[in-house]
Design an enzyme around this catalytic site. Structure first.
Site, PDB file in Angstrom:
ATOM      1  N   ASP A  66       6.698   0.469 -16.577  1.00  0.00           N
ATOM      2  CA  ASP A  66       6.880   1.834 -16.078  1.00  0.00           C
ATOM      3  C   ASP A  66       7.248   1.870 -14.596  1.00  0.00           C
ATOM      4  OD1 ASP A  66       6.355   3.259 -18.391  1.00  0.00           O
ATOM      5  OD2 ASP A  66       4.196   3.310 -18.052  1.00  0.00           O
TER       6      ASP A  66
HETATM    7  C1  BGC Z   1       1.139   1.801 -19.364  1.00  0.00           C
HETATM    8  C2  BGC Z   1       2.097   1.076 -20.267  1.00  0.00           C
HETATM    9  C3  BGC Z   1       3.063   0.287 -19.442  1.00  0.00           C
HETATM   10  C4  BGC Z   1       2.353  -0.624 -18.480  1.00  0.00           C
HETATM   11  C5  BGC Z   1       3.278  -1.375 -17.569  1.00  0.00           C
HETATM   12  C6  BGC Z   1       0.495   0.823 -18.426  1.00  0.00           C
HETATM   13  O1  BGC Z   1      -0.313   1.487 -17.538  1.00  0.00           O
HETATM   14  O2  BGC Z   1       0.167   2.446 -20.138  1.00  0.00           O
HETATM   15  O3  BGC Z   1       2.772   1.993 -21.068  1.00  0.00           O
HETATM   16  O4  BGC Z   1       3.850  -0.465 -20.324  1.00  0.00           O
HETATM   17  O5  BGC Z   1       1.459   0.128 -17.694  1.00  0.00           O
HETATM   18  O6  BGC Z   1       3.898  -0.566 -16.641  1.00  0.00           O
END
Ligand code: BGC
Length: 811
Positions: free
Chosen positions: A483
């Protein structure tokens, strides 16, 4: 240093020192009514949705830590103490907290009085039940004053913390006998209330916080408790609470039980009132009556234990390694259930008001949960798919209460669609229920837009196919799994979100190698599914794109010793040896090796050797290397974190199992096992003072080698790590893998293992599988004997329901 120990027989972690390095929590309830409870009885309760239906108040980021919860104050002469140590922190003669499967027991002892508190949410009940047993272990009679305490939240946990100009005037309660009812806003748009009851007559109560506590006191010294005198206050506005006051006489050796019920009730519109202004309490009385004797509570608790016995009997391993066994048989499965229920919404790191259910997160959580209660996984898949758009894109999150896509965050995370295939394939492989594909499921919850679920899978694949960049690789959109790699965001404004802002995206050339690997690996599941259904034309169509993607990765996605991570907005390489920082990233190594892209040309091996060389450290595999030391607007949030934390070279545990599975593709059992142990909680228990968070569950992130405090972990409980490690250990290391047509056996273990035993329930039959490794290899099934008869290949057929089958596997 340890703060407790595992009691495997009871499936509990026993905390013996209340001063854990961080609150070590547990979850009560696994459907509709939920509570979070820390080892000092802190935490809160809610119905379905931690944001919209919060029952009790909690203070985030509070000073001191973990303030607010369900507290029981015992006043014995001049001494006031709590069985869970907090909030008075009166030193206890004995303290023990046992976190078990959806229950917590806290035992405190002081001056010859033992308080034994059992907290749980009975099955199919909208209430948290607490049984308090007080025992006089001294040789003198005891006269105790007992005060219970909870603080009501005014339902919406977000506005409860900000809209004081309104909130301080709206709070309303009713008191009847030993029950205190919280009915704020019931007279207008709400048809629900909460109650807190005790099963004995009380000698007093309080419902107004200020009166009970004193305006300038903390939870550790409420006026009423300190003076041993309830005020019988009735709240009007301000902050309503519920506190019972009970006088308890105990002869030496005598015990008394008190049962508290914290419940939630919804009334139909035509049955809201008993009389003008008086709420209809009948449903609440029914709940209280179900738990008004110790016998009834014992029975409900036994039912809960039995429920977990059955759930955990579906997959058990006996390996000879206690740590592995307790993770696989107990804690990893338990955490998978919790992540399934909560996605990333409510923990001591997730406020419950920020995020709802993640589209990608919830699909991944399915692989850890689907063997437990497949019916609920089925329902979840339909809910998730209903938030998809007709072009295959999807809302990134949805609210559990409304099941509607969350407009605040929107969509545009281009890995999301493929996860729907991942989740659905896992469900079908486990259950054989192909009928789910015929379920009519809407787009964006719009009535009239329903199409069969299979069509949703097709538009998911097409979303990738229709969004390819200049190298024939998938466009990343706002972000892919990571993200925080925001290649179209370019933010210079601290007031905007990296994840929802695209300041430039028109004409973007930003492509993702993570999605490319995902498309090849998960696309294969889709193609297999199509073939199994006889849809060969569709299978051929998509296979063609998978082949093209494989070629595109080999041609444009290989950097010489590892897979690139991405191309940025301008078409420049990300995660390349040419970059100054962030030369290598884990996500593309994980996905492209799981997909086996370039296996025949040695790419998988080279990539994984580079992972070992650049990403490995004592505490696990870091996400990227070298860490970013400057903010790069072209990359977004990833470069905002200090080096070694979170997505900037932290050990983001979630993606470690991708590499573990990649290693099993190569057949390197030692390496896979080494990585598994590094992040597995039971193996790091000894260093709890460094690790900080609970030693019985996975955390999202441990500080990496570039951090100020490598090895210090955060964000425990709600993480895709649970499901992915479950998937890696059970399906790829122990190698027992549901397939559309049976149970595939394909272990990959360290050569020095002699073998292990797994009992696996699959499609109604039990398979008792003994794996023997007489030749000390890592991988390769030599023979399988099923009920005395050798079978061809390594897929166990689907056996009759109820049958118990003996399987002998020789590697
Ligand atoms: C989110 C995931 C994401 C991950 C890496 C997590 O906090 O819930 O959806 O893939 O972070 O960014």
């Amino acid at each position: 240093m340890k703060y407790g120990y595992f009691d495997d027989e009871n499936r509990e972690y026993v905390i013996t020192n209340p001063k854990t390095p961080w609150p070590w929590i547990n979850y009560l309830g696994n459907k509709d009514f939920f509570s979070l409870i820390s080892n000092t009885a802190g935490g809160y309760s809610f119905y379905k949705d931690a944001k919209f239906r919060r029952l009790t108040r909690y203070r985030y980021n509070g000073v001191p830590m973990d303030a607010g919860g369900r507290y029981f104050y015992i006043k014995d002469g001049d001494t006031v103490w709590n069985p869970g140590w907090k909030p008075t922190k009166t030193p206890l003669d004995r303290y023990e907290c046992r976190h078990g499967m959806n229950y917590t027991r806290i035992i405190g002892e002081k001056d010859g009085v033992e308080a034994n508190l059992l907290f749980f949410v009975p099955l199919d009940t909208h209430a948290e039940v607490t049984r308090l047993t007080l025992t006089n272990k001294s040789d003198k009679p005891k006269h105790l004053k007992l005060f219970s305490f909870i603080e009501w939240c005014l339902w919406n946990a977000a506005t409860d913390m900000e809209n004081f100009q309104r909130n301080f005037s709206t709070g309303e309660v009713e008191i009847e006998g030993s029950a205190i009812y919280h009915k704020t806003e019931y007279k207008e748009r709400r048809n629900h209330y909460a109650f807190f009851n005790v099963n004995v007559p009380v000698q007093g109560f309080d419902t107004d916080r200020e009166t009970f506590m004193g305006l300038y006191n903390g939870f550790d010294e409420p006026d009423a408790v300190m003076e041993g005198k309830p005020r019988n206050s009735v709240a009007h506005g301000w902050s309503p609470i519920a506190s019972h006051y009970i006088e308890v006489d105990l002869q030496p050796g005598e015990s008394k039980d008190f049962i508290f019920t914290l419940g939630y009730v919804e009334n139909p519109d035509n049955k809201k009132w008993e009389s003008k202004g008086v709420i209809n309490k009948q449903p609440a009385r029914e709940i209280m009556e179900r738990f008004d004797t110790p016998e009834k509570v014992d029975k409900a608790f036994a039912d809960l234990r039995k429920y977990w016995d059955d759930l955990l009997a579906k997959y058990t391993v006996k390996s000879g390694d206690d740590k592995l066994d307790r993770m696989v048989n107990i804690w990893n499965q338990y955490q998978c259930m919790i992540t399934f229920c909560f996605s990333r919404s409510a923990s001591f790191f997730e406020s419950g008001i920020g995020r709802g259910m993640g589209f990608r997160d919830s699909n991944q959580d399915l692989v850890g949960f689907v063997h437990q209660i497949p019916e609920r996984a089925r329902e979840r898949i339909i809910d998730i798919a209903s938030t998809q758009f007709p072009d295959g894109g999807c809302y990134h999150q949805y609210q559990p209460l409304t099941k509607r896509g969350n407009n605040d965050i929107g969509g545009g995370f281009n890995d999301d669609p493929m996860w729907l295939i991942f989740g659905t394939a896992a469900y079908i492989k486990e259950t054989g229920d192909f009928s789910i594909l015929d379920e009519m499921v809407p787009f964006d919850n719009q009535p009239g837009s329903e199409v069969p679920l299979m069509e949703h899978l097709k538009v998911s694949v097409d979303h990738v196919i229709n969004n390819l960049g200049p190298h024939g690789l998938p466009l990343i959109g706002r972000a892919d799994w990571n993200d925080c790699l925001n290649l179209n965001c370019f933010s210079h404004d601290p007031n905007e979100s990296f994840q929802t802002t695209e300041n430039k995206s028109e004409g973007s050339k930003a492509e993702s190698l993570m999605i490319a690997g995902q498309f090849v690996a998960t696309g294969r599941d889709y193609v297999d599914l199509c073939r199994t259904l006889g849809k060969n034309e569709e299978a051929d169509r998509v296979q063609k794109y998978i082949d093209e993607m494989t070629e595109a990765v080999k041609k444009y996605g290989w950097d010489g010793d590892w897979y690139l991570r991405a191309y940025d907005y301008y078409g420049r390489k990300v995660g390349s040896n040419d970059n100054k920082e962030g030369k290598i990233f884990i996500e593309s190594q994980g996905w492209c090796t799981m997909a086996g892209i370039g296996l025949e040309d040695g790419l998988v091996e080279k990539s994984l050797d580079s992972v070992k060389k650049y990403l490995d450290c004592e505490h696990g595999l870091v996400l990227n290397n070298p860490a970013f030391t400057e903010y790069i607007p072209d990359y977004g949030e990833i470069s905002t974190y200090p080096a070694g934390y979170k997505e900037n070279a932290g050990i983001f545990s979630h993606n470690n199992p991708w590499v573990i599975i990649g290693e099993t593709v190569l057949g390197r059992g030692e390496r896979a096992w080494e990585y598994y142990q590094k992040i597995c909680p039971a193996y790091v228990e000894e260093k709890s003072d460094l690790h900080k968070v609970e030693p019985y569950v996975y955390c999202q992130m441990t500080a990496g080698k570039d951090a100020a405090r490598p090895g210090e972990a955060k964000n425990s409980w709600l993480t895709g790590t649970a499901a992915w490690n479950w998937y890696a250990i059970t399906q790829f290391i122990l190698g027992i893998r549901p397939a559309y047509n049976g149970l595939e056996i394909d272990p990959c273990i360290p050569k020095d293992w002699d073998g292990y035993h797994v009992s696996r329930k699959f499609r109604g039959a039990t398979y008792d599988i003994s794996v023997r490794n007489p030749h000390h290899v890592s991988k390769g099934v030599k023979s399988i004997i099923l009920n005395g008869n050798p079978i061809e290949g390594n897929v166990l057929p689907i056996m009759p329901e109820g049958s118990i089958n003996k399987v002998e596997v020789t590697l």
